[in-house]
Design an enzyme around this catalytic site. Structure first.
Site, short mmCIF file in Angstrom:
data_model
loop_
_atom_site.label_atom_id
_atom_site.label_comp_id
_atom_site.label_asym_id
_atom_site.label_seq_id
_atom_site.Cartn_x
_atom_site.Cartn_y
_atom_site.Cartn_z
N ASN A 142 9.13 -1.31 -2.60
CA ASN A 142 7.83 -1.28 -1.93
C ASN A 142 7.92 -2.04 -0.62
OD1 ASN A 142 4.96 -0.87 -1.71
ND2 ASN A 142 4.68 -3.03 -2.25
N HIS B 115 5.41 -4.26 1.91
CA HIS B 115 4.11 -4.91 1.93
C HIS B 115 3.92 -5.60 3.29
CE1 HIS B 115 0.51 -6.68 0.29
NE2 HIS B 115 0.88 -7.83 0.84
C1 GAR Z 1 1.93 -0.05 5.80
O1 GAR Z 1 1.50 -1.05 6.67
C2 GAR Z 1 2.36 -0.63 4.47
O2 GAR Z 1 2.95 -1.87 4.58
C3 GAR Z 1 1.03 -0.72 3.77
O3 GAR Z 1 0.36 0.47 4.10
C4 GAR Z 1 0.79 0.88 5.41
C5 GAR Z 1 1.24 2.33 5.33
O4 GAR Z 1 1.57 2.82 6.60
N1 GAR Z 1 1.20 -0.86 2.36
C6 GAR Z 1 0.46 -1.66 1.60
O5 GAR Z 1 -0.47 -2.30 2.04
C7 GAR Z 1 0.85 -1.68 0.13
N2 GAR Z 1 0.20 -2.76 -0.54
P1 GAR Z 1 2.33 4.20 6.77
O6 GAR Z 1 1.59 5.23 5.92
O7 GAR Z 1 2.20 4.51 8.22
O8 GAR Z 1 3.75 4.01 6.32
#
Ligand code: GAR
Length: 217
Positions: free
Chosen positions: A123, A125
């Site tokens: 994952n 984060h």
């Molecule tokens: C990213 O910033 C990732 O770190 C976060 O969602 C975004 C997805 O961006 N994930 C979380 O917050 C998980 N807890 P993306 O769809 O452009 O990759």
């Protein structure tokens, strides 16, 4: 007594086969696809599954020739469990995925997926864990008044954002930051951190010893 050392992935002659789960825009998956295309990462994305119909991540996958589909996560709102989880595991297996990459997948994954891919679910984060687990971590950091934010790539365990950490990158919080500007700078680092972590995994250089991940070789 010495702690057991887990080898999550031993390199093989074939490139690492990655299944991606995502809920949103898919910029992290894009960074992985770009790292593969540039030769930085010896891997292949075997499928992309989203819990959100019409999510942009599915379009990005299709544009790169990756089979992509929405799989209904019902009846759950915030987790993936039971029959829904079985459908995800079946599709991942069918695609030949060896590891599962959560790329902005906004659900808690449960035992069914974790036991199907033991120590092979990763994952990303948007915070320096263990600070600010959960949703909108960049906003949590800003609201808290943290001076340093960042990004963490970790193995997923049974907790929420608690698994052993593979890579972290720090991002300074600037005086004029808004949630949007800070998240944008964090994302720049995410796009380096995920390929970096997967490259170490693909090369068989990661060992999990309790909470710690060692990089060997
Ligand atoms: C990213 O910033 C990732 O770190 C976060 O969602 C975004 C997805 O961006 N994930 C979380 O917050 C998980 N807890 P993306 O769809 O452009 O990759």
């Amino acid at each position: 007594m010495q702690e057991e050392e887990i080898v999550p992935f031993a390199p093989q002659s074939q490139p690492l086969r990655i299944g991606v789960l995502g809920s949103g825009s898919g910029t992290n998956m894009q960074s992985i696809l770009d790292a593969i295309a540039s030769g930085f990462l010896d891997a292949r994305v075997t499928c992309c599954i989203s819990d959100v119909p019409g999510a942009k991540i599915l379009d990005r996958a299709r544009a790169a020739g990756v089979p992509a589909e929405w799989i209904d996560p019902a009846p759950w709102k915030t987790k993936l469990e039971g029959a829904a989880e079985d459908r995800y595991v079946a599709r991942l297996r069918e695609s030949g995925a060896q590891v599962v990459v959560l790329a902005g997948f906004m659900r808690i994954v449960k035992r069914g997926l974790l036991s199907a891919f033991p120590w092979r679910v990763l994952n990303i984060h948007p915070a320096l864990l263990p600070a600010f687990p959960g949703v909108a971590a960049w906003k949590q950091a800003l609201d808290y008044g943290a001076k340093v934010a960042g990004v963490t790539v970790h193995f997923v365990d049974a907790g929420t954002d608690t698994g052993p950490i593979i890579v972290q990158r720090a991002v300074p919080v600037l005086d004029g930051d808004t949630p949007e500007t800070l998240h944008a700078r964090i994302q720049e680092q995410e796009h380096l951190a995920y390929p970096e972590a997967l490259r170490l995994l693909a090369a068989g250089r990661l060992r999990i010893c309790g909470r710690r991940v060692k990089i060997v070789g």
